[in-house]
Design an enzyme around this catalytic site. Structure first.
Site, PDB file in Angstrom:
ATOM      1  N   GLU A 179      -4.906  -5.069  -3.222  1.00 25.05           N
ATOM      2  CA  GLU A 179      -4.476  -6.240  -2.446  1.00 25.05           C
ATOM      3  C   GLU A 179      -4.025  -5.763  -1.066  1.00 25.05           C
ATOM      4  O   GLU A 179      -3.218  -4.844  -0.950  1.00 25.05           O
ATOM      5  CB  GLU A 179      -3.336  -6.966  -3.182  1.00 25.05           C
ATOM      6  CG  GLU A 179      -2.838  -8.175  -2.413  1.00 25.05           C
ATOM      7  CD  GLU A 179      -2.221  -9.254  -3.300  1.00 25.05           C
ATOM      8  OE1 GLU A 179      -2.419  -9.206  -4.529  1.00 25.05           O
ATOM      9  OE2 GLU A 179      -1.565 -10.149  -2.748  1.00 25.05           O
ATOM     10  N   GLU A 305       5.773 -16.290  -4.785  1.00 19.16           N
ATOM     11  CA  GLU A 305       4.327 -16.512  -4.653  1.00 19.16           C
ATOM     12  C   GLU A 305       3.647 -16.611  -6.020  1.00 19.16           C
ATOM     13  O   GLU A 305       2.620 -15.986  -6.275  1.00 19.16           O
ATOM     14  CB  GLU A 305       3.696 -15.404  -3.795  1.00 19.16           C
ATOM     15  CG  GLU A 305       4.280 -15.371  -2.383  1.00 19.16           C
ATOM     16  CD  GLU A 305       3.634 -14.364  -1.443  1.00 19.16           C
ATOM     17  OE1 GLU A 305       3.113 -13.354  -1.928  1.00 19.16           O
ATOM     18  OE2 GLU A 305       3.669 -14.609  -0.222  1.00 19.16           O
ATOM     19  N   ARG A 338      12.608  -7.032  -5.697  1.00 15.09           N
ATOM     20  CA  ARG A 338      12.263  -7.444  -4.327  1.00 15.09           C
ATOM     21  C   ARG A 338      12.958  -8.751  -3.931  1.00 15.09           C
ATOM     22  O   ARG A 338      13.073  -9.671  -4.739  1.00 15.09           O
ATOM     23  CB  ARG A 338      10.750  -7.562  -4.173  1.00 15.09           C
ATOM     24  CG  ARG A 338      10.083  -6.212  -4.366  1.00 15.09           C
ATOM     25  CD  ARG A 338       8.587  -6.304  -4.241  1.00 15.09           C
ATOM     26  NE  ARG A 338       8.109  -6.293  -2.889  1.00 15.09           N
ATOM     27  CZ  ARG A 338       7.229  -7.159  -2.399  1.00 15.09           C
ATOM     28  NH1 ARG A 338       6.784  -8.153  -3.138  1.00 15.09           N
ATOM     29  NH2 ARG A 338       6.816  -7.056  -1.153  1.00 15.09           N
ATOM     30  N   ASP A 384       7.382 -11.806   7.093  1.00 10.09           N
ATOM     31  CA  ASP A 384       6.392 -11.098   6.301  1.00 10.09           C
ATOM     32  C   ASP A 384       5.604 -10.095   7.151  1.00 10.09           C
ATOM     33  O   ASP A 384       4.436 -10.326   7.427  1.00 10.09           O
ATOM     34  CB  ASP A 384       5.430 -12.121   5.671  1.00 10.09           C
ATOM     35  CG  ASP A 384       4.598 -11.523   4.556  1.00 10.09           C
ATOM     36  OD1 ASP A 384       4.789 -10.350   4.243  1.00 10.09           O
ATOM     37  OD2 ASP A 384       3.747 -12.245   4.012  1.00 10.09           O
ATOM     38  N   GLU A 406      11.992  -2.319   3.188  1.00  6.37           N
ATOM     39  CA  GLU A 406      10.549  -2.208   2.893  1.00  6.37           C
ATOM     40  C   GLU A 406       9.718  -2.385   4.161  1.00  6.37           C
ATOM     41  O   GLU A 406       9.884  -3.357   4.895  1.00  6.37           O
ATOM     42  CB  GLU A 406      10.183  -3.289   1.856  1.00  6.37           C
ATOM     43  CG  GLU A 406       8.741  -3.236   1.391  1.00  6.37           C
ATOM     44  CD  GLU A 406       8.403  -4.347   0.386  1.00  6.37           C
ATOM     45  OE1 GLU A 406       9.016  -4.383  -0.704  1.00  6.37           O
ATOM     46  OE2 GLU A 406       7.538  -5.181   0.692  1.00  6.37           O
ATOM     47  N   GLU A 412      -1.779  -5.111   7.181  1.00  4.89           N
ATOM     48  CA  GLU A 412      -2.198  -6.484   6.892  1.00  4.89           C
ATOM     49  C   GLU A 412      -2.223  -7.356   8.145  1.00  4.89           C
ATOM     50  O   GLU A 412      -3.215  -8.017   8.433  1.00  4.89           O
ATOM     51  CB  GLU A 412      -1.267  -7.096   5.835  1.00  4.89           C
ATOM     52  CG  GLU A 412      -1.610  -8.539   5.513  1.00  4.89           C
ATOM     53  CD  GLU A 412      -0.714  -9.134   4.434  1.00  4.89           C
ATOM     54  OE1 GLU A 412       0.167  -8.423   3.914  1.00  4.89           O
ATOM     55  OE2 GLU A 412      -0.916 -10.319   4.110  1.00  4.89           O
ATOM     56  N   GLU A 537       0.790  -6.119  19.832  1.00  4.59           N
ATOM     57  CA  GLU A 537       1.672  -7.289  19.986  1.00  4.59           C
ATOM     58  C   GLU A 537       1.200  -8.157  21.158  1.00  4.59           C
ATOM     59  O   GLU A 537       1.155  -9.383  21.064  1.00  4.59           O
ATOM     60  CB  GLU A 537       3.104  -6.793  20.231  1.00  4.59           C
ATOM     61  CG  GLU A 537       4.113  -7.902  20.433  1.00  4.59           C
ATOM     62  CD  GLU A 537       5.526  -7.360  20.698  1.00  4.59           C
ATOM     63  OE1 GLU A 537       5.660  -6.203  21.173  1.00  4.59           O
ATOM     64  OE2 GLU A 537       6.489  -8.088  20.434  1.00  4.59           O
ATOM     65  N   TRP A 567       2.920 -22.860   3.751  1.00  7.37           N
ATOM     66  CA  TRP A 567       3.433 -21.487   3.721  1.00  7.37           C
ATOM     67  C   TRP A 567       4.684 -21.233   4.560  1.00  7.37           C
ATOM     68  O   TRP A 567       5.232 -20.133   4.548  1.00  7.37           O
ATOM     69  CB  TRP A 567       2.322 -20.505   4.149  1.00  7.37           C
ATOM     70  CG  TRP A 567       1.239 -20.424   3.110  1.00  7.37           C
ATOM     71  CD1 TRP A 567       0.063 -21.123   3.084  1.00  7.37           C
ATOM     72  CD2 TRP A 567       1.242 -19.607   1.927  1.00  7.37           C
ATOM     73  NE1 TRP A 567      -0.663 -20.801   1.963  1.00  7.37           N
ATOM     74  CE2 TRP A 567       0.037 -19.860   1.234  1.00  7.37           C
ATOM     75  CE3 TRP A 567       2.144 -18.693   1.382  1.00  7.37           C
ATOM     76  CZ2 TRP A 567      -0.290 -19.234   0.028  1.00  7.37           C
ATOM     77  CZ3 TRP A 567       1.813 -18.062   0.187  1.00  7.37           C
ATOM     78  CH2 TRP A 567       0.621 -18.336  -0.478  1.00  7.37           C
TER      79      TRP A 567
HETATM   80  C1  GCV Z   1       1.423  -8.431  -2.792  1.00  8.28           C
HETATM   81  C2  GCV Z   1       2.359 -11.090   1.619  1.00  8.28           C
HETATM   82  C3  GCV Z   1       0.967 -10.619   1.320  1.00  8.28           C
HETATM   83  C4  GCV Z   1       0.703 -10.610  -0.184  1.00  8.28           C
HETATM   84  C5  GCV Z   1       1.782  -9.744  -0.836  1.00  8.28           C
HETATM   85  C6  GCV Z   1       3.149 -10.314  -0.492  1.00  8.28           C
HETATM   86  C7  GCV Z   1       4.296  -9.483  -1.059  1.00  8.28           C
HETATM   87  O1  GCV Z   1       2.493 -12.446   1.306  1.00  8.28           O
HETATM   88  O2  GCV Z   1       0.038 -11.431   1.979  1.00  8.28           O
HETATM   89  O3  GCV Z   1      -0.580 -10.096  -0.396  1.00  8.28           O
HETATM   90  O4  GCV Z   1       1.623  -9.692  -2.221  1.00  8.28           O
HETATM   91  O5  GCV Z   1       3.290 -10.334   0.899  1.00  8.28           O
HETATM   92  O6  GCV Z   1       4.892  -8.748  -0.300  1.00  8.28           O
HETATM   93  O7  GCV Z   1       4.587  -9.606  -2.238  1.00  8.28           O
END
Ligand code: GCV
Length: 707
Positions: A179, A305, A338, A384, A406, A412, A537, A567
């Site tokens: 992922e 989520e 988390r 995020d 973290e 991403e 940025e 979201w």
């Molecule tokens: C593993 C974001 C990412 C998700 C990820 C999530 C998390 O939303 O897009 O892919 O999930 O963070 O940190 O749990």
């Protein structure tokens, strides 16, 4: 003997040539155990290549003197060897073995490094320190063997330095094998089964140890059915991987699903206060520790989520985390729980709900309720992993809780390893941020805990999501390796200069294999990478507003992509202005989650730093920034600049040319990614500029073309 890397895989930052200085010398390795064996093996391999020699001595008891009187250039020894080592006369007097060397202990992972009278010495109280000391000598190269060096004590700033893998065992229909992975498949699993390529895992463990990482979570925090079975019939897979990480001082952890008792054994509930559920977890923990005695613990994403969690049973996150902590406690294990908990199904019409507030609202009231083997793992920003966010207020809100911060090494939202984006400077800024203002502890001090945190709770350390896959260059974009290296080094020493860390990576990765003068390569890489985070940025969402990416895969621009979704990631642009009002006075009140002085600084549009203005305030397009520019002109200027900087990076790389300084295949891989970066940066420039020109009607002051 192990190989340095499996065939076809790039050596990353430890090609055999990086050991040239050690390999041509005489080394004494003193000490017993697995990690000392690793140290010996590393030196032995180098000597086999470069003609040096290594002697291994197991510790003896006093009164049983060592034979012979060797002459060594490098001594790697467990502290205070008694009786004295052969050739002890060469060991600097300050470190010699009559009793302890200078007062300070090195701890579990630290070491003292010194050089005197032609011998370089690494002394450590424990084997892991010898391993880290060896890699320090590797970093120094020839300079480790010249002149004198007064004793230096090196110890990691934080105890736990961990990488989380978001690897799936099965291929997920949408997310694939990894992922948010941009480097091919997992190095652990393929299509539901272990890859079995343990040489690759060993090479990975070695890279991580050389950067300072000491813990790894093997599977995705989104736990699907097959990963749940890592606790039961797939436990052998975990033990096999743990065996490979162990010689490099790395403990393995598992992400577990909160509903595992229901999913695996059909229990009617996963209620954390239910006696049967608690017994189930105690039994599961015992089983894991029988297979992996040094297992690190569980990582949990709960009520987030779509993942199950304690809310289903009307319980708190402290109830959930403590249940798992109790199961792990008899074995010394830790729960990484988390804090990424928010409503991902919010109504975009509702302006009062603010996703940024969620982690604080859920967790701050629980401070003091978590067991001492619970680590609350908090994303560095409140949203995020955007290219720019304020530091999460949760970090300053829970002095009685062990906190880990973290980061996301996998890119991403920062170019997905198609773009050069060296994240060291961002992490360094976060780690050095002082949530309580000048002279108060930094974020790094909170992660370190204890004395560093003014006597606060023990620290939970630093965690990051790995960017590694089965790609021959490990990270897709070869230059993204620098992010993995920098995370480990900054976790060990958060005050390190990220540009110096980048230089180290260049020195360890490219310089040992360059024939001729490495300086043109070094200066090109610095020119491309030092400022690449800020450049990224400039290319993307402006002034801290975030997102504006294509929904789902999160690559490329789509200004309104998330604007009318559930979201919680909105920019609220209209014809007059944009930004989210998060003030106490008129907005969501998020600014009030910070202690002073930041609660006041962020509350005020005049005092708020420009780069975060739109995170905290909704302002007109004509609002004048502290820089003197207006918001809309800043958007145009930065997007034109970002695209031009991408083009300049490509020019520099082309000028460097293939062959000679970098191998042609690597040059081609980077060149191909730079083509994509230039294309994408132009796309960002045109979409973002066109969007805001159309909304605001304000032309560019310099008359540049906006489509
Ligand atoms: C593993 C974001 C990412 C998700 C990820 C999530 C998390 O939303 O897009 O892919 O999930 O963070 O940190 O749990």
């Amino acid at each position: 003997m192990t190989t340095h890397r499996p065939a076809g895989v790039h050596a990353a930052w430890l090609p055999p040539e990086a050991f040239r200085a050690i390999g041509s010398r005489r080394t004494l390795v003193h000490g017993a155990g697995l990690l000392v064996g690793t140290v010996h093996q590393e030196v032995e391999q180098a000597c086999a290549r470069y003609g040096g020699a290594v002697v291994r001595l197991e510790p003896r008891t006093a009164g049983e003197p060592y034979d012979g009187d060797g002459t060594f250039d490098l001594v790697l020894a467990l502290s205070a060897p008694e009786p004295p080592l052969p050739g002890a006369a060469q060991v600097p007097a300050c470190l010699r073995g009559e009793g302890r060397h200078p007062a300070q202990p090195t701890g579990d992972e630290g070491y003292t490094l010194a050089r005197q009278g032609g011998v370089t010495v690494v002394l450590a109280d424990a084997p892991a320190g010898l391993l880290y000391g060896l890699f320090h000598v590797v970093r120094l190269g020839e300079s480790a063997f010249g002149g004198d060096r007064a004793p230096e004590l090196h110890r990691p700033a934080v105890r736990s330095r961990m990488l989380d893998h978001w690897d799936n065992v099965d291929v997920h229909p949408v997310m694939g094998q990894v992922e948010r992975g941009y480097s091919g498949g997992s190095i652990f699993w393929r299509d539901g089964a272990p890859r079995g390529d343990l040489a690759r895992v060993r090479a990975y463990a070695r890279l991580l140890a050389a950067s300072g990482v000491n813990a790894v979570a093997l599977n995705n925090v989104n736990v699907h059915a097959t990963e749940t079975r890592l606790l039961t019939d797939r436990l052998g897979d975990v033990a096999a991987l743990a065996d490979v990480f162990r010689p490099y001082g790395i403990r393995v952890h598992l992400s577990v699903g909160f509903a595992s008792p229901v999913v695996l054994d059909g229990l009617p509930t996963a209620d954390p206060l239910d006696r049967e559920v608690r017994a189930w977890w105690a039994e599961a923990a015992g089983r894991v520790y029988r297979a992996v005695p040094d297992f690190g613990g569980f990582v949990v994403k709960a009520d987030s989520e779509g993942q199950p969690g304690p809310f289903t049973y009307g319980r708190s996150h402290a109830d959930g985390a403590n249940m798992l902590a109790e199961a792990l406690a008899p074995f010394g294990g830790v729960v990484h729980w988390r804090a990424f908990v928010y409503d991902h199904q919010q109504d975009w019409r509702d302006r009062s709900t603010d996703r940024a507030r969620a982690a604080f609202d859920h967790f701050a009231p629980l401070d003091g309720e978590f067991h001492s083997n619970v680590v609350l793992q908090v994303k560095h920003g409140p949203m995020d992993f955007q290219v720019r966010e304020p530091v999460s207020p949760v970090i300053a809100a829970m002095p009685a809780t062990r906190l880990a911060v973290e980061f996301q090494v996998t890119q991403e939202y920062t170019g997905q390893q198609q773009h050069v984006c060296y994240l060291g400077p961002m992490w360094s800024e976060v780690l050095g941020f002082r949530p309580w203002g000048a002279d108060a502890p930094t974020v790094a001090a909170v992660a370190a805990g204890g004395a560093a945190y003014g006597g606060g709770a023990e620290g939970g350390g630093l965690v990051a999501v790995s960017n590694v896959g089965d790609d021959p260059y490990w990270t897709g974009h070869p230059l993204a390796q620098a992010n993995l290296y920098a995370f480990g080094r900054l976790a060990w020493e958060p005050r390190a200069d990220p540009v110096a860390v980048l230089d180290e990576w260049i020195d360890l990765t490219f310089v040992p294999v360059v024939s001729g003068d490495p300086e043109p390569l070094r200066s090109t890489l610095h020119a491309m990478m030092d400022g690449s985070w800020r450049s990224y940025e400039r290319c993307t969402a402006p002034l801290g507003i975030g997102f504006m990416v294509r929904p789902g895969h999160h690559y490329g621009p789509d200004v309104d992509g998330y604007e009318y979704t559930p979201w919680g990631t909105y920019h609220f642009a209209d014809r007059d202005g944009l930004g989210v009002d998060r003030t106490r006075a008129s907005g969501t009140g998020f600014a009030g989650q910070y202690p002073a002085p930041w609660s006041e600084v962020y509350e005020s549009p005049e005092r708020c730093p420009d780069e975060l203005l739109l995170f905290f305030h909704h302002v007109p397009y004509g609002h004048v920034l502290r820089s003197g520019s207006t918001v809309v002109q800043h958007i145009y200027d930065t997007h034109f600049a970002g695209a031009e900087e991408a083009a300049e990076s490509r020019r520099l790389w082309q000028k460097l040319g293939a062959g000679g300084l970098v191998e042609p295949a690597l040059h081609a891989r980077v060149a191909e990614r730079l083509d994509e970066q230039v294309r994408s940066a132009e796309e960002w420039q045109d979409q973002v500029n066109a969007y805001f020109f159309r909304k605001s009607g304000v032309p560019d002051a310099h008359g540049r073309r906006i489509p």
